[in-house]
Write a protein that holds these residues in place. Structure first.
Motif, short mmCIF file in Angstrom:
data_model
loop_
_atom_site.label_atom_id
_atom_site.label_comp_id
_atom_site.label_asym_id
_atom_site.label_seq_id
_atom_site.Cartn_x
_atom_site.Cartn_y
_atom_site.Cartn_z
N MET A 132 45.48 41.55 21.80
CA MET A 132 44.96 43.04 22.16
C MET A 132 45.27 43.58 23.36
O MET A 132 43.71 42.28 23.83
N ALA A 134 43.87 46.38 26.11
CA ALA A 134 43.17 47.25 24.88
C ALA A 134 42.40 47.68 26.71
O ALA A 134 43.57 49.04 27.38
N GLY A 191 35.92 51.82 22.56
CA GLY A 191 36.79 50.48 23.02
C GLY A 191 37.81 50.49 21.16
O GLY A 191 39.05 49.16 22.00
N TYR A 192 38.30 50.20 20.50
CA TYR A 192 39.06 50.05 19.81
C TYR A 192 40.90 50.35 19.83
O TYR A 192 39.78 52.50 20.01
N ILE A 193 41.54 49.90 20.04
CA ILE A 193 42.76 50.76 20.02
C ILE A 193 43.27 51.79 18.63
O ILE A 193 42.59 51.25 17.92
N GLY A 198 42.44 47.12 14.07
CA GLY A 198 40.35 46.56 13.84
C GLY A 198 40.26 45.38 14.94
O GLY A 198 41.27 45.42 15.93
N ASP A 199 39.27 44.60 14.78
CA ASP A 199 38.83 42.99 15.81
C ASP A 199 39.86 42.34 15.28
O ASP A 199 39.31 41.93 14.52
N CYS A 200 40.57 41.69 16.49
CA CYS A 200 41.60 40.97 15.67
C CYS A 200 41.23 39.61 15.99
O CYS A 200 41.01 38.52 14.85
N GLY A 201 40.17 39.10 16.70
CA GLY A 201 38.79 38.54 16.37
C GLY A 201 38.29 37.90 15.52
O GLY A 201 38.88 36.96 14.38
N1 URA Z 1 39.98 44.22 21.03
C1 URA Z 1 40.27 44.14 19.11
O1 URA Z 1 40.33 42.98 18.76
N2 URA Z 1 40.62 44.96 18.87
C2 URA Z 1 40.94 46.57 19.92
O2 URA Z 1 41.44 47.30 19.10
C3 URA Z 1 39.96 46.52 21.14
C4 URA Z 1 40.30 45.22 20.90
#
Ligand code: URA
Length: 208
Positions: A132, A134, A191-193, A198-201
């Motif tokens: 990501m 961002a 701050g999410y795209i 979503g949250d990739c981690g």
């Molecule tokens: N990091 C993420 O995992 N997702 C986002 O959308 C932005 C930063």
């Protein structure tokens, strides 16, 4: 000015759709992130230099070509880890560095808590990996850290980015080319795209 390459290959775009889908489970998400890592590496390394060596086939000696420089993969912890196996499947000789960053809650800037790089980083082609892109703040911090360790040939490899992150890298590190699968609309208020994935981690490691 950094070159920005967005991969529109049908296989890559198909896999991107799978990881965007909120119903994709952790196992399938992780597999597809790695597979995208493999597929983009093929294109990212298209212009790597080769050198001639002599090799002995079962039949005779001949001249043949091998990579001229080492490749070092540097995932930004933790989501960057999700692409490492996929990239290393294609470049098995690549060494791996690591960089860990956390967000300082007073300055809101990424702060390094861990970094470890192979000695080869000075002369290698360095692939900084984070699925990501961002705000771009982590990417900038990672690029600065590898440069501080002598890296000169650096490429940023991601999956989903946004114009803000691309501009941040271009403004601060115009020598670093950017390889992405999609440049999305932008960032939301937290701050999410958008539309992103979503949250990739969390999706890679099942932490949510
Ligand atoms: N990091 C993420 O995992 N997702 C986002 O959308 C932005 C930063």
């Amino acid at each position: 000015m950094s070159k920005v390459v967005v991969f529109d290959h049908p296989l890559i775009q198909h896999k991107l759709t799978i990881i965007r889908d909120k119903n994709t489970n952790t196992k399938t998400f992780r597999e597809n992130v790695n597979e995208i890592g493999s597929l983009v590496t093929y294109e990212i390394t298209r212009d790597l230099q080769t050198k001639e060596i002599e090799v002995e086939t079962p039949i005779t000696k001949t001249k043949a070509r091998v990579l001229a420089k080492d490749v070092v993969i540097v995932p930004i912890l933790r989501a960057g880890l999700g692409m490492v196996d996929g990239i290393q499947n294609v470049i098995p000789t690549a060494k791996i560095g690591h960089i860990g960053l956390y967000r300082d809650e007073t300055t809101l800037r990424p702060t390094k808590y861990y970094s470890k790089f192979p000695i080869e980083i000075k002369d290698a082609t360095v692939l900084i990996v984070d699925p990501m892109l961002a705000t771009g703040h982590s990417a900038i911090a990672a690029i600065e850290e590898v440069k501080a360790h002598g890296a000169k040939d650096i490429r940023f490899v991601g999956i989903v980015g946004c114009p803000e992150g691309v501009k941040e890298i271009q403004d601060h590190h115009p020598d670093v080319d950017i390889y992405m699968v999609s440049i999305d609309e932008g960032l939301n208020e937290v701050g999410y795209i958008v539309p992103g994935l979503g949250d990739c981690g969390d999706r890679l490691f099942g932490t949510k």
